[in-house]
Design an enzyme around this catalytic site. Structure first.
Site, PDB file in Angstrom:
ATOM      1  N   ALA A   1      34.251  34.832  42.867  1.00 15.85           N
ATOM      2  CA  ALA A   1      32.902  35.079  42.396  1.00 15.85           C
ATOM      3  C   ALA A   1      32.636  34.620  41.043  1.00 15.85           C
ATOM      4  O   ALA A   1      33.652  34.639  40.236  1.00 15.85           O
ATOM      5  CB  ALA A   1      32.229  36.612  42.724  1.00 15.85           C
TER       6      ALA A   1
ATOM      7  N   GLY B   1      36.028  36.777  45.917  1.00 20.19           N
ATOM      8  CA  GLY B   1      34.837  36.475  46.617  1.00 20.19           C
ATOM      9  C   GLY B   1      35.593  35.279  47.733  1.00 20.19           C
ATOM     10  O   GLY B   1      34.911  35.137  48.711  1.00 20.19           O
TER      11      GLY B   1
ATOM     12  N   GLU C   1      37.288  36.653  50.451  1.00 18.67           N
ATOM     13  CA  GLU C   1      36.205  37.528  51.327  1.00 18.67           C
ATOM     14  C   GLU C   1      35.509  36.473  52.072  1.00 18.67           C
ATOM     15  O   GLU C   1      35.186  37.028  53.247  1.00 18.67           O
ATOM     16  CB  GLU C   1      35.356  38.474  50.118  1.00 18.67           C
ATOM     17  CG  GLU C   1      36.238  39.539  49.808  1.00 18.67           C
ATOM     18  CD  GLU C   1      35.496  40.345  48.512  1.00 18.67           C
ATOM     19  OE1 GLU C   1      35.293  41.429  48.632  1.00 18.67           O
ATOM     20  OE2 GLU C   1      34.896  39.637  47.507  1.00 18.67           O
TER      21      GLU C   1
ATOM     22  N   GLU D   1      40.578  41.600  41.744  1.00 15.14           N
ATOM     23  CA  GLU D   1      39.326  42.270  40.918  1.00 15.14           C
ATOM     24  C   GLU D   1      39.864  43.391  40.035  1.00 15.14           C
ATOM     25  O   GLU D   1      39.363  43.563  39.047  1.00 15.14           O
ATOM     26  CB  GLU D   1      38.200  42.747  41.953  1.00 15.14           C
ATOM     27  CG  GLU D   1      37.452  41.637  42.559  1.00 15.14           C
ATOM     28  CD  GLU D   1      37.990  41.264  43.988  1.00 15.14           C
ATOM     29  OE1 GLU D   1      37.232  40.270  44.769  1.00 15.14           O
ATOM     30  OE2 GLU D   1      39.224  41.484  44.409  1.00 15.14           O
TER      31      GLU D   1
END
Length: 258
Positions: free
Chosen positions: A65, A109, A112, A132
């Site tokens: 992300a 992300g 994911e 993360e």
């Protein structure tokens, strides 16, 4: 329809979506996720689109992300905006099949996003991870839940707590990806799979996807009962008659989606 962060092409019943933020290794920001949602909305109502392929570049599917976008936000801002939720639900609730074609980094992300797709075809250079923890946070798009279901507690726990990346070979052994292909063949292989899906009965495709997803949400007994009823229901459609007649007559079926 034109986009700033995506390159979208449709042919032969397949929409190919390329994440296109090369300056940020395709990091997922609000604009990209919103545009991806627009693509999903359009594909939902377009009967000609029967399968999607999501990919990035050879270097990165998506390296996470967008940290720059999130770094200064407060808890109140993240909570009030329900950050990630709308984008995630778009893909989670999308009924048509979605293939992730992953080369290079699929981290945070990006990992994911790939796991939210229905299956992953990876190139030999693909690397998956949920790093993360190195930023003092945790996955926020389902990483702790989906990764654990795909590869088991031990590997998922190690990756979440240490940030270790998993290469393509390990990802295939662990069940995270369906198969690994040469990097220069990745898009061809993903599109071939998508076109194979696009050529099937769209009704049967939707039901097959729904039932495989159901397997993660219910008991075996309940899942098999739902499967059997949907199997029975397919005999109400012309595509079932066409498919079985084509098999008996040794010809290719011509599915109409009715």
């Amino acid at each position: 329809m034109s986009f700033k962060t995506l390159i979208v092409e449709t042919s032969d019943g397949v929409t190919l979506v390329r994440l296109n933020r090369p300056e940020a290794l395709n990091a997922l920001n609000s604009e990209l996720l919103a545009e991806l949602g627009q693509v999903l909305d359009a594909a939902t109502i377009d009967a000609a689109v029967r399968c999607l392929v999501i990919t990035g570049s050879e270097k990165a599917f998506a390296a996470g992300a967008d940290i720059k976008e999130m770094s200064d936000k407060s808890y109140a801002e993240m909570f009030a905006a329900d950050y990630f939720t709308a984008a995630a639900r778009k893909l989670e609730q999308f009924r048509k099949p979605v293939i992730a074609a992953v080369s290079g980094f699929a981290l945070g992300g990006g990992c994911e996003l790939a796991m939210m797709c229905d299956f992953i075809i990876a190139s030999e250079t693909a690397k998956f991870g949920q790093p993360e923890i190195n930023l003092g946070v945790m996955p926020g798009l389902g990483g702790t839940q989906r990764l654990t279901r795909f590869v088991g507690k031990s590997k998922a726990m190690e990756m979440a707590l240490t940030g270790r990346m998993m290469d393509a070979a390990e990802a295939e052994r662990s069940g995270l990806v369906s198969r690994v292909v040469p990097t220069d063949k990745l898009i061809d292989e993903a599109l071939a799979a998508a076109r194979k899906i696009a050529g099937q009965s769209p009704l049967a495709v939707l039901m097959n996807k729904e039932l495989v997803q159901t397997a993660y949400e219910t008991t075996l007994t309940a899942g098999v009962a739902i499967e059997r009823r949907l199997f029975h229901s397919l005999f109400a459609f012309e595509d079932q008659k066409e498919g079985m007649a084509a098999f008996v007559e040794k010809r290719k079926p011509d599915f109409k989606g009715r």
